[in-house]
Write an enzyme that holds these catalytic residues in place. Structure first.
Site, PDB file in Angstrom:
ATOM      1  N   HIS A   1      -1.788  -5.892  -0.073  1.00  0.00           N
ATOM      2  CA  HIS A   1      -1.077  -4.617  -0.193  1.00  0.00           C
ATOM      3  C   HIS A   1      -0.259  -4.569  -1.485  1.00  0.00           C
ATOM      4  CE1 HIS A   1       1.378  -1.127   0.801  1.00  0.00           C
ATOM      5  NE2 HIS A   1       2.471  -1.852   0.674  1.00  0.00           N
TER       6      HIS A   1
ATOM      7  N   GLU B   1       2.392  -1.767  10.357  1.00  0.00           N
ATOM      8  CA  GLU B   1       3.170  -3.001  10.220  1.00  0.00           C
ATOM      9  C   GLU B   1       3.402  -3.666  11.576  1.00  0.00           C
ATOM     10  OE1 GLU B   1       6.656  -2.735   7.825  1.00  0.00           O
ATOM     11  OE2 GLU B   1       5.844  -1.150   6.535  1.00  0.00           O
TER      12      GLU B   1
ATOM     13  N   ASP C   1      12.740  -4.371   5.910  1.00  0.00           N
ATOM     14  CA  ASP C   1      11.292  -4.275   5.832  1.00  0.00           C
ATOM     15  C   ASP C   1      10.805  -5.141   4.677  1.00  0.00           C
ATOM     16  OD1 ASP C   1       8.800  -3.379   6.552  1.00  0.00           O
ATOM     17  OD2 ASP C   1       8.941  -1.488   5.461  1.00  0.00           O
TER      18      ASP C   1
ATOM     19  N   GLU D   1      -3.518   3.066  -0.229  1.00  0.00           N
ATOM     20  CA  GLU D   1      -4.565   2.114  -0.573  1.00  0.00           C
ATOM     21  C   GLU D   1      -5.953   2.630  -0.170  1.00  0.00           C
ATOM     22  OE1 GLU D   1      -1.966  -1.067   1.394  1.00  0.00           O
ATOM     23  OE2 GLU D   1      -3.464  -2.228   0.304  1.00  0.00           O
TER      24      GLU D   1
ATOM     25  N   LYS E   1      11.459   6.915   2.619  1.00  0.00           N
ATOM     26  CA  LYS E   1      11.160   6.141   3.827  1.00  0.00           C
ATOM     27  C   LYS E   1      12.120   6.475   4.972  1.00  0.00           C
ATOM     28  CE  LYS E   1       8.454   2.751   1.872  1.00  0.00           C
ATOM     29  NZ  LYS E   1       7.188   2.247   2.429  1.00  0.00           N
TER      30      LYS E   1
ATOM     31  N   GLN F   1       9.236   8.811  -2.881  1.00  0.00           N
ATOM     32  CA  GLN F   1       9.448   7.383  -3.144  1.00  0.00           C
ATOM     33  C   GLN F   1       9.258   7.031  -4.620  1.00  0.00           C
ATOM     34  OE1 GLN F   1       6.787   4.914  -0.841  1.00  0.00           O
ATOM     35  NE2 GLN F   1       7.451   3.021  -1.834  1.00  0.00           N
TER      36      GLN F   1
ATOM     37  N   THR G   1      10.898   6.049  11.157  1.00  0.00           N
ATOM     38  CA  THR G   1      10.154   4.807  11.333  1.00  0.00           C
ATOM     39  C   THR G   1       9.873   4.711  12.828  1.00  0.00           C
ATOM     40  OG1 THR G   1      11.473   3.805   9.562  1.00  0.00           O
ATOM     41  CG2 THR G   1      10.199   2.308  10.964  1.00  0.00           C
TER      42      THR G   1
ATOM     43  N   GLU H   1       2.355   3.454   7.134  1.00  0.00           N
ATOM     44  CA  GLU H   1       2.233   2.028   6.818  1.00  0.00           C
ATOM     45  C   GLU H   1       2.135   1.295   8.148  1.00  0.00           C
ATOM     46  OE1 GLU H   1       5.308   0.714   4.022  1.00  0.00           O
ATOM     47  OE2 GLU H   1       4.097   1.550   2.379  1.00  0.00           O
TER      48      GLU H   1
ATOM     49  N   ASP I   1       5.789   2.704   9.343  1.00  0.00           N
ATOM     50  CA  ASP I   1       6.812   3.022   8.346  1.00  0.00           C
ATOM     51  C   ASP I   1       6.339   4.254   7.555  1.00  0.00           C
ATOM     52  OD1 ASP I   1       8.900   2.837   6.515  1.00  0.00           O
ATOM     53  OD2 ASP I   1       7.851   1.377   5.278  1.00  0.00           O
TER      54      ASP I   1
ATOM     55  N   ARG J   1       5.155   9.425  -0.488  1.00  0.00           N
ATOM     56  CA  ARG J   1       4.900   8.680  -1.730  1.00  0.00           C
ATOM     57  C   ARG J   1       5.470   9.373  -2.959  1.00  0.00           C
ATOM     58  NH1 ARG J   1       4.221   3.840   0.370  1.00  0.00           N
ATOM     59  NH2 ARG J   1       2.409   3.744   1.769  1.00  0.00           N
TER      60      ARG J   1
ATOM     61  N   ARG K   1       1.799   0.876 -10.979  1.00  0.00           N
ATOM     62  CA  ARG K   1       2.208   0.296 -12.270  1.00  0.00           C
ATOM     63  C   ARG K   1       0.979  -0.260 -12.974  1.00  0.00           C
ATOM     64  NH1 ARG K   1       5.735  -0.905  -8.317  1.00  0.00           N
ATOM     65  NH2 ARG K   1       4.562  -2.770  -7.770  1.00  0.00           N
TER      66      ARG K   1
END
Lengths: 392, 392
Positions: free
Chosen positions: A120, A183, A113, A339, A235, A222, A239, A181, A215, A219, A129
């Site tokens: 993103h 994708e 992936d 997001e 994750k 993760q 999927t 997610e 995906d 969070r 961060r």
């Protein structure tokens, strides 16, 4: 082109689409709102091609290589668009009603992936961060990615059991931050040899087609586990893939120039090739929450494949690689709840009056996709869907 | 126990070992310095078991489950240790000279690699992240790991082509920091169901046996690419396995108490179960450079499996998970050159007068392993070997 077969108006599954899937242990091609049993359709026209798809999986077709992929598609398009008694007989003998839910259409060997949307990666960097530069230092030099778990890649419709995991020191329990997610996935057909990188220019010799991919991500799991080896349990629980693999040949009108790349990518990531102008739509309990544009992805599928094999890693039939979350510039083009809600701080207000930070038990997420077809028609990519079940 | 069959003194492949591999497309069991064709040996004793291994792979045996694994081993041990004319006839009909190089003995489905040596994680942290705490914050709460590339897992003896990769901004070329990682790998036989975590106590129902593993690593590629998604191209070019899968039943005398764990692991990582007292030996061009002790690993194989499935991820037959680099406390117990040379700063001086920071073209690395057997005997794990070839 148009078909002699009566089809619903504005179907995404006209004779310019012709994707492949597996239903009832048979390889099928959706046409309008029905299915064509592919081996039956091809049997009177080309016995060799018919035997290749007379299986409960696309695997032998994927392995057969691009000339065969083109031959199957050309044959099928001719049957559906040139009105002859033979074609009518063959097609009518092969038409089926939708039937049971589609199956995973191929055996997923390795799943990698990527993280190819600059929007993103920037948004996630700001949230996860806040004290570091938003984009990781290597991001514009390397198409960053990781390997996922191929054994938990499932077909659309598979229930999404809320995973348990380690949420922090001393805390094991159901995730409180279950996310999606949105994708685009690329399905490898033709393998490559160990120690022989695949040039970017050759990617269409290896990639058979495209699926939509969700995906699913936890969070909290993760965040806690990811340093220094990246996402793992956050994750690997599930999927999901859309059931229909749309061949690259159907997406010719969707190839567009990718965004400008600065600095200039390294030689082995050239030519960049083209981006795919796919529009995804994400619905939460039927309500549209986002329209992520795949054309905005910074790294192209050709560059992703050249990178994946740039160290000599070999490809196998059934390898799957995905774009990473697709996000655009606008607030309604973001491909994950992390997001869309700024890490849950800014919940979504849905038309039905409910709000969401992350997913609740019982929520259904559908990601659909379309591409521009010839003469203003639409190529349908189908949907990848899943409903969240409570933790066991 | 001893065999009526004459065996070399101090062989690691006596009747207490009996590992499984594939040579010349046949499932074989090394005994002394010869091989037993397993289907031939079993044919007159148990036709059902014989058919299960009358294949070019261990896959059906792995899938058959622990009662069958035990039945095959018990039958074979009886044939080799109870001297009857029937046993002699069956064994002698099945004995083969070594023959062609061993093949990869099973189909690797998913490959996950842990990071379970506290000494290794601490040493690597000090070298890669000198300004942060040596051990990542979650390390004692989570058995940290990542998914690797199953398609590039190969058998011992496969040449190690020096990989190219992105070494820094604008730099694509052959790695200048090619390293080894001496590890223990666990081979899953019995699958598990999606959304059903495997309890730590059940790990021996799922894990068939053990291999030695060399997780070849390109440190420059790895350093540049790893933020935030972890190792990818720096590892995915090759992972080598020893050819013989040693069943857990052969390692009973090697089970020992693991190091004390503080803080107490979460409930789903209990009971910790036991560590495996395996001693690895790493040789560079025939010269011993390290003796990593697997008994020192912080997280046990039971905990690794419970963690891997703790989010509901399912297991498949052929899943492989590995310990991560095995390093002990002493300077001659470190499992990779990164640690042995402190990131290349402090080259190794070898008995042949050469020095090494990282691997040179032409270097051969052999990792061998042994475990204590019954009554002072040794259980051999064989070797995982590879020779570095120049970049193409």
């Amino acid at each position: 082109v148009s078909s002699w077969l009566p089809l619903p108006a504005n179907t995404g599954f006209g004779p310019d689409t012709l994707p492949y899937g597996v239903v009832g242990n048979r390889v099928v091609v959706p046409i309008g709102d029905r299915l064509l049993d592919l081996a039956t359709a091809l049997a009177r026209v080309d016995g060799t091609l018919a035997r290749l798809v007379d299986r409960p999986t696309l695997d032998p077709l994927l392995a057969a290589g691009r000339p065969t992929w083109d031959a199957v598609r050309t044959t099928l398009r001719r049957m559906l668009t040139v009105d002859t008694p033979e074609h009518r007989r063959a097609v009518e003998a092969a038409l089926r009603d939708p039937g049971p839910p589609p199956q995973l259409p191929f055996t997923v060997t390795d799943y990698a992936d990527f993280y190819s949307s600059q929007q993103h990666a920037t948004n996630v960097g700001r949230i996860f961060r806040p004290d570091a530069p938003a984009l990781p230092p290597a991001w514009k030099h390397v198409p960053i990615g990781y390997h996922g778990r191929s054994g938990t890649v499932v077909v659309s419709g598979t229930p999404v059991r809320r995973p348990r995991g380690i949420l922090g020191p001393g805390r094991y329990g159901p995730t409180e931050r279950l996310d999606i997610e949105a994708e685009v996935g690329f399905v490898v057909g033709t393998p490559s040899r160990l120690s022989e990188p695949v040039p970017a220019a050759d990617w269409r010799e290896h990639v058979f087609g495209v699926v939509l991919l969700n995906d699913w991500s936890a969070r909290d799991i993760q965040s806690f586990e990811s340093r220094p080896l990246g996402p793992f349990l956050g994750k690997s629980f599930l999927t999901s893939l859309s059931p229909w693999v749309v061949p690259l040949a159907a997406l010719e009108p969707a190839f567009v120039d990718p965004p400008a790349q600065d600095p200039r990518p390294l030689d082995h990531l050239q030519p960049a090739g083209q981006a795919l102008d796919l529009t995804l739509e994400v619905r939460l309990n039927g309500q549209l929450i986002s329209r992520p544009p795949a054309a905005a992805l910074y790294w192209t599928p050709a560059q992703q494949l050249a990178h994946l094999t740039g160290n000599g890693a070999s490809l196998r039939t059934g390898d799957l690689y995905a774009s990473g979350t697709v996000s655009g510039d606008a607030p309604d083009q973001l491909g994950c709840l992390l997001e869309l809600t700024r890490g849950g701080q800014d919940p979504l207000r849905l038309p039905d009056g409910t709000t969401r930070g992350y997913l609740s038990d019982g929520d259904t997420v559908d990601i659909t996709g379309t591409a521009p077809g010839p003469s203003g028609t639409l190529i349908g990519l189908g949907a990848v869907s899943g409903t969240v079940m409570p933790a066991e």
